[in-house]
Each structure stands twice: as structure tokens, then as C-alpha cells.
Write a protein that holds these residues in place. Sequence first.
Motif: not given
Lengths: 217, 379
Positions: A112-136
Motif C-alpha cells: 500500500a502507498s504511504e498515504s493510503l496506509i494511514r487510512q486503512i484502519p479507518r476504512v477497513l478496520g482490523p480485518g487485514l491485521n487479523k488475517a496477518g496480511k497488513f500491507p507493507a
Amino acid sequence: MSKINRDSLRESIDNVLKYANEIKVRKFTESIELQIALKNYDPQKDKRFAGTIKLRNIPKPKMKVCVLGDQVHCDQAKANDMPHMDIEALKKLNKDKKLVKKLAKKYDAFLASESLIRQIPRVLGPGLNKAGKFPAPITHNDSLNAKVEETKATIKFQMKKVLCLAVCIGHVKMNNEELYQNITLAINFLVSLLKKNWQNVRSLYIKSTMGPVEKIY
Amino acid sequence: MESLISLFEHFKLKDKSAIQLNKEDPDYILDFSYQERSEDPLIAAACSNFSIKLMSRLRLATVCTLLGHKDTITKVQFGKTDDNLIFSCSRDKTIRCWDIRAPSDKETQIFSNSPGIKSDFLCLDISQTDRLLCAGTELDNNDSFLLFWDRRCSGLLGCYRECHQGDVTQVSFQPGSDQYMASGSADGLVCTFDLNEACEDDALQLTCNAMSDVSRVGWCGPNRKEYIYCVTSDYNVQVWDSEEGESCNTLTDFSIELDISSDYIVDCIPDMTALDDQHTIVLIAGDHSGNLQLASFNETSSKILASLNGGHTATVRCSHWDPKTQTLLTGGEDSLVCLWSAAASTETFQDKGSKSSLIGKIKEKSKAEDRKPYSKKPK
């Protein structure tokens, strides 16, 4: 690579490849893993043994990486024929847990682009964290292709409560030289992280998914 | 910053104390905590023989030992408002609270898991007012949790289970706050939370990806809250802005960048990291023979600030920097606690009796009473 005889390592790699490609060919591309047994290490007291290594040759070629990018990165992804999504597409998921889970299941890794990464917790919630696939993160300076190749070539390893560890180092369609490079890189890195270096290693094996084990140390 | 640099040039070993004198199988010192008071503070050191030793900072003399845990203690922490309380968490799946004023050395409170959760505790932190206790667990059955207790009653307040997919290895409340907290885990993620929000989804503020198993997380910056740093298990250091989440400084391949012969990084010094525009990282690195080096790193320059040798003889596991007295404490796998400072003889406590002030490199080893050495369980 002080303790491993180079020629016997090449021979072992040859044996593994021969078995997988000639003696008993399977209907899928088997992967080759390196198994390490440790000694003189107390998992209760000693430091955690874990980390990531970047190998030179990609061990898992079928790994799917999706780019979550801003305009620039999405254009680059389109040009390189890579799956991508932009912030609007992510917002459309509307933080629905099921959809986020589906997205996470579809790809093996995300960038994910740097500018987008900040918004991911807001936009998607912790779903990607839980899957172990949070973007680099990727910046505009990095070449997208290079970053994707790097992601595919990175392997994670972690020591749990038992004294052995296995990492995927390659696959049977690679040639001897590529496997040799990957294996030596991985072994050197792992040994450098250990307190007593080679004194902590009891034995090393390589094996293909369905094949027999070859001892290399 | 310059004054600190010149301070470090004069750093040397001031005091050294052994927890236990068994050469073949020493007890490791796994973690420290430091009482934040000005007069003769106590240090709590968690040892690998499942006990916590309390020592006085002056002369590192052992005050007492707290026994009770049945498995490796993973973290120990003094209370932040009431510093007579010590909290410790361990792999025996309990968190114990000890009151050092109490006559016996048994714990005053035990917090344990709710019945459904069977994992070990790997980390712990207490909020500023000592009201909220938070602990992180190991991965069990694909779930790892952040559990919260209210300290005054032993019941579980709640848990977060969605934010991490690996063992939660570090939890840290923002210094001075009850509300903001950072957690780091084996899946490489460092998350910050705002605990005033009702549900976990809203509480998650930021997620930063360190790409590799996280071993240390902390808050740093001029007020210790603007930035978060993390040190991974393969010794990469990253600093992020805690509001925006952008990466401010990254250190990979530390032995090449800093040009030192160390094998690992012990920790960063949070009081000194990210104080300037370039977000300079100040860290302690060491090798397995016990030699330590203090170094600073930013994009433009890297410097070795001091070499601390002659103290430890084995891997150093934990460190603490006290900004008030400007001393550094380190503890390691050789059962030694070492105190380093630049001051030669500026500390004399009147009520400590006849001992004369310490000048230069006077080492004092205090012998602990005979303890049974840590016995390895048969595998």
C-alpha cells in the motif's frame, strides 16, 4: 558457511531435485524447505528467535500480491498488469467484516502507498491485521515491480516452544544454483542471529514436500 | 543533545551486582523496572528462576525477593502513581500484584485469564493512574489477545482480539496517559489504540508494519508521546510519527550502518530518541561477551557515543535509562546488574550510613544468599 561442505550440499540438492523431478513426479510443484534443529537453547530463558529474510530467488512464484494504491501506484500497477485497488474501491467495502475477510483471503500479500496506509484502519478496520496480511508500505521512489518481487522473496520464520524450525526455501522447478544460493543465504542469516552461532545448531535438513529428507549438517 | 553526547564520553561502570553466583548455569535477568522516585529508588529485576529481586539503586544491594510465579516471568513493572506496587506477568498464565510494604512476600492480588483463554502472558503495562492493567498474550489457536483489567477489582474488563495475528510481545501505555496505548506483535505490526473509544474497531488508531517479529515498542520524542519506535527480533529499528503513522527513521543492518562489531540491539533509549528534526535513534547494542556500545543514528550520520565494557560477561537482555540521575542500568544473562554513569562522586545519600562516596570505578559485588540454580526441565 564454515561448517557445511559445499560439494555435499550441491549433491544433496541434486538428490532432492532428482527424486522430485524424475523418480516420483507429483502433479503440483513441490516446495523445498529447510529444517533446522537447535540445541543449547532454552526457549523459556533465551531471546526470541524470529525474523524475516529476503532470499535471492523467489520460493513461492504463485504468490499473489495486490497493490492498494493512490493514483500513481494504481497506474503503475495497471501498466504492469498487477491486481490493484484504490481508496474508493476500499471504501465501497464499507467496513463489512465479511467482505474484508474475503479480500484478505483472495491475495497472499498486500502493498500500500504511504498515504493510503494511514487510512486503512479507518476504512477497513482490523480485518487485514487479523488475517496477518497488513500491507507493507511503498513510496513513490520505489519501483513497484521491485517491491513486489521483494515481497514474494521474503520469508518469515519463528521459533515456537519446540527446538525446531522450518522455512520454505524454494521449489523443485528451480535449478541447483538458485537453490544453493537461497539455502546458503538463509543458513548464514539464521546462524548469525543465534547466540552461539554454529554451537546452537544441532542439524540441518532439506526436503521437498513429498520427498525424503536429505541431511546437510 | 550535545550535552548528552559529551556526557556519554565519560561514561564508565560505576557499580555491579550479582543476583546469583553460579557460573555454570546462571539465572538470567530478563527484565527491569525502576521506581520513579528521587530518593533511593528500588529496582525490580525479573530473574529466570521465576523470582523478582528488589534492589536499591544505590550500591545495588538486594532488599528482598518476591516468589510466587511458577514459570518464566516475562515482564515486571512498578505502578506509575503508587510506586509501592509491582505488577508482573508470566508464562504461568497469571499476573500478580505485589505490595512492597506488605510484611510477607506473597502477592496481594492475582489476575488470571478468563476461562476460555489458555495462553501465556508475554507482556504487561499499567496506565498512568494505575487504574488500567493491560496484558498481551501468546498466540493460541490462531487468536492472540490484549486483555484489560481494572486494578481495583480482579475481574477482566475486556479484550481486544482482532488487531494482531501473532504473539503480542509488547504493550506500552503512552507515558502520562491512561488513554493511549501501543502494542507490538510477532506478526510485525505495531498498533496504537485510543482506549476511550467503545469498541475495538474504533479504538484502533494506527497500524504500522515493521515487517518482522517485534521485540520492543516504546514512545519517544520530546514529550515521549510524539513518536513510536520499535525494535524487531532481527534488529531493525523503526520510528513512526504517532499521529500520522509515517515512517520517520529506519535502521536496518545495524552492524554495517553503525560500523560496530555488535551482535544484537538491546533497546533504544526512549528518552533520547527522536528528539531532533532528523529523528535520531539512540540505541544500545551489544555482543554476546557482554560488551556494549551506545550509538546514535539518523539519515545523515551515525556515531558511536560510548563503549561500555568491563561490566557484563554475557548477553545483555534489558536496560533502563534514568533521565534524572543520568545513569544507565543494564541486566544480562550473566546474572549481573550493572550501573553506568558519568558522575564520579556526586551522589551521597546522607541516610545511608558510613559508606564513603564512590569515586571512579569501584565495583561492588553483593552476594545473594545461596539459591538453588535454575534446573532445566527434562525435554
